[in-house]
Write a protein that holds these residues in place. Structure first.
Motif, short mmCIF file in Angstrom:
data_model
loop_
_atom_site.label_atom_id
_atom_site.label_comp_id
_atom_site.label_asym_id
_atom_site.label_seq_id
_atom_site.Cartn_x
_atom_site.Cartn_y
_atom_site.Cartn_z
N HIS A 25 0.83 -1.20 0.00
CA HIS A 25 0.00 0.00 0.00
C HIS A 25 0.86 1.25 0.00
O HIS A 25 0.60 2.22 -0.72
N MET A 26 1.93 1.24 0.79
CA MET A 26 2.80 2.41 0.88
C MET A 26 3.51 2.68 -0.44
O MET A 26 3.66 3.82 -0.86
N ILE A 27 3.93 1.61 -1.11
CA ILE A 27 4.59 1.78 -2.41
C ILE A 27 3.62 2.33 -3.44
O ILE A 27 3.94 3.24 -4.21
N ARG A 28 2.40 1.81 -3.43
CA ARG A 28 1.40 2.24 -4.40
C ARG A 28 1.05 3.71 -4.23
O ARG A 28 0.75 4.40 -5.20
N LEU A 29 1.10 4.18 -3.01
CA LEU A 29 0.72 5.56 -2.75
C LEU A 29 1.93 6.48 -2.60
O LEU A 29 1.83 7.54 -1.97
N ALA A 30 3.04 6.11 -3.18
CA ALA A 30 4.24 6.95 -3.09
C ALA A 30 3.99 8.37 -3.59
O ALA A 30 4.46 9.33 -2.97
N PRO A 31 3.26 8.57 -4.71
CA PRO A 31 3.01 9.95 -5.16
C PRO A 31 2.21 10.77 -4.14
O PRO A 31 2.45 11.97 -3.98
N VAL A 32 1.28 10.11 -3.47
CA VAL A 32 0.48 10.80 -2.45
C VAL A 32 1.37 11.25 -1.31
O VAL A 32 1.31 12.41 -0.86
N ARG A 33 2.21 10.36 -0.85
CA ARG A 33 3.09 10.69 0.28
C ARG A 33 4.12 11.76 -0.12
O ARG A 33 4.47 12.61 0.70
N ALA A 34 4.58 11.70 -1.36
CA ALA A 34 5.53 12.72 -1.82
C ALA A 34 4.87 14.10 -1.83
O ALA A 34 5.49 15.09 -1.41
N ALA A 35 3.62 14.15 -2.29
CA ALA A 35 2.90 15.43 -2.31
C ALA A 35 2.68 15.95 -0.89
O ALA A 35 2.85 17.14 -0.62
N PHE A 36 2.33 15.04 0.01
CA PHE A 36 2.08 15.45 1.40
C PHE A 36 3.37 15.97 2.04
O PHE A 36 3.37 16.98 2.74
N GLN A 37 4.47 15.29 1.78
CA GLN A 37 5.74 15.67 2.42
C GLN A 37 6.26 17.01 1.90
O GLN A 37 6.96 17.73 2.63
N ARG A 38 5.93 17.36 0.68
CA ARG A 38 6.38 18.67 0.18
C ARG A 38 5.37 19.77 0.48
O ARG A 38 5.53 20.91 0.06
N GLY A 39 4.32 19.41 1.24
CA GLY A 39 3.35 20.40 1.69
C GLY A 39 2.20 20.66 0.75
O GLY A 39 1.39 21.57 0.98
N ASP A 40 2.08 19.86 -0.32
CA ASP A 40 0.99 20.03 -1.28
C ASP A 40 -0.18 19.15 -0.84
O ASP A 40 -0.45 18.09 -1.41
N VAL A 41 -0.88 19.62 0.18
CA VAL A 41 -1.98 18.84 0.77
C VAL A 41 -3.12 18.66 -0.24
O VAL A 41 -3.74 17.60 -0.31
N ALA A 42 -3.40 19.70 -1.03
CA ALA A 42 -4.48 19.62 -2.01
C ALA A 42 -4.22 18.52 -3.03
O ALA A 42 -5.13 17.77 -3.41
N GLU A 43 -2.97 18.39 -3.49
CA GLU A 43 -2.65 17.34 -4.46
C GLU A 43 -2.74 15.96 -3.84
O GLU A 43 -3.23 15.01 -4.46
N ALA A 44 -2.27 15.83 -2.61
CA ALA A 44 -2.37 14.55 -1.91
C ALA A 44 -3.84 14.14 -1.76
O ALA A 44 -4.20 12.97 -1.98
N ASP A 45 -4.69 15.09 -1.42
CA ASP A 45 -6.11 14.80 -1.27
C ASP A 45 -6.73 14.41 -2.60
O ASP A 45 -7.54 13.48 -2.69
N ARG A 46 -6.34 15.11 -3.67
CA ARG A 46 -6.88 14.80 -4.99
C ARG A 46 -6.52 13.39 -5.44
O ARG A 46 -7.36 12.64 -5.96
N LEU A 47 -5.27 13.01 -5.23
CA LEU A 47 -4.82 11.68 -5.63
C LEU A 47 -5.55 10.59 -4.84
O LEU A 47 -5.94 9.56 -5.40
N LEU A 48 -5.74 10.82 -3.56
CA LEU A 48 -6.46 9.84 -2.74
C LEU A 48 -7.93 9.76 -3.15
O LEU A 48 -8.51 8.67 -3.20
N ALA A 49 -8.53 10.89 -3.45
CA ALA A 49 -9.93 10.91 -3.89
C ALA A 49 -10.09 10.10 -5.18
O ALA A 49 -11.07 9.36 -5.35
N GLU A 50 -9.13 10.23 -6.09
CA GLU A 50 -9.19 9.47 -7.34
C GLU A 50 -9.13 7.97 -7.08
O GLU A 50 -9.86 7.19 -7.69
N GLN A 51 -8.23 7.57 -6.17
CA GLN A 51 -8.11 6.15 -5.83
C GLN A 51 -9.43 5.63 -5.28
O GLN A 51 -9.89 4.55 -5.64
N LEU A 52 -10.05 6.39 -4.40
CA LEU A 52 -11.31 5.95 -3.79
C LEU A 52 -12.45 5.93 -4.81
O LEU A 52 -13.28 5.02 -4.78
N GLU A 53 -12.50 6.92 -5.69
CA GLU A 53 -13.55 6.97 -6.70
C GLU A 53 -13.46 5.81 -7.68
O GLU A 53 -14.47 5.34 -8.21
#
Length: 217
Positions: A25-53
């Motif tokens: 799961h952590m490997i699959r969501l590497a882009p999400v975690r990268a966005a979160f770590q660089r402070g781009d919370v909106a992008e992290a949320d968008r990527l997660l929303a896409e996965q859930l949708e």
């Protein structure tokens, strides 16, 4: 923001980094975690929303990750809602699927639906308490009691017919009495209850220095 909320802000940041899923799961969501770590919370949320949708696998783990993102984005009510969904799903799989449990023992344990690691089930309830507490706090104490109850259930459920229990040595997590102590102290009248909870914190976690400071105060 109240003094209690300010105290808990650091807890939210620290705990947000701790709720994780399995390695895949952590490997699959590497882009999400990268966005979160660089402070781009909106992008992290968008990527997660896409996965859930898309109806991706591991929906419960995605909910845990997105709950942490929404907390960081200042949306504790949304985070609480997602955490409750994940909690209820984990509970259903762990407590109400004996047929699946038996089949996994006979066949392949990996075939069993993931229902959370022990630490995730405990921390999830702690995060529910924190998310609620930075709102109105009406359910924060109830959530903190769930932390204790869940730990007891996890240990009791691991008991074997021969009397052994591989989880009997689990240490109690002191988060629940710590939160209850803070809540009681904030009332400015329940100091005895606050002190009792801080003593319990030190019983469970003797090296937790802030507990000693709170108890002395």
């Amino acid at each position: 923001m109240s003094r209690l909320q300010r105290r808990l802000s650091l807890c939210l940041v620290a705990a947000a980094a701790a709720v994780t899923g399995c390695a895949t799961h952590m490997i699959r969501l590497a882009p999400v975690r990268a966005a979160f770590q660089r402070g781009d919370v909106a992008e992290a949320d968008r990527l997660l929303a896409e996965q859930l949708e898309r109806g991706a696998d591991e929906e419960d783990l995605l909910l845990l990750d997105r709950a942490m993102v929404t907390l960081a984005d200042g949306r504790p009510a949304d985070a609480e809602r997602m955490l409750r969904r994940a909690r209820d799903s984990f509970d259903h799989l762990a407590r109400e699927s004996p047929a699946e449990e038996a089949w996994s023992m006979l066949d392949d344990d990996d075939a069993r639906a993931y229902h959370g690691a022990d630490y995730e089930k405990v921390l999830l309830r702690g995060m529910l308490a924190l998310a609620n507490l930075v709102q109105d706090g009406d359910d924060a104490e109830a959530y903190s009691l769930q932390v204790i109850d869940e730990q007891r259930w996890i240990v009791a459920a691991a008991a074997r017919p021969d009397g052994t229990n591989p989880k009997a040595s689990y240490r109690q997590v002191a988060l629940a009495p710590y939160l209850r102590g803070l809540i009681r102290e904030e009332t400015h009248r329940d100091y005895d209850d606050a002190a009792r909870n801080f003593r319990l914190v030190l019983d469970w976690q003797p090296d937790f220095r802030p507990g000693r400071v709170h108890l002395a105060r």
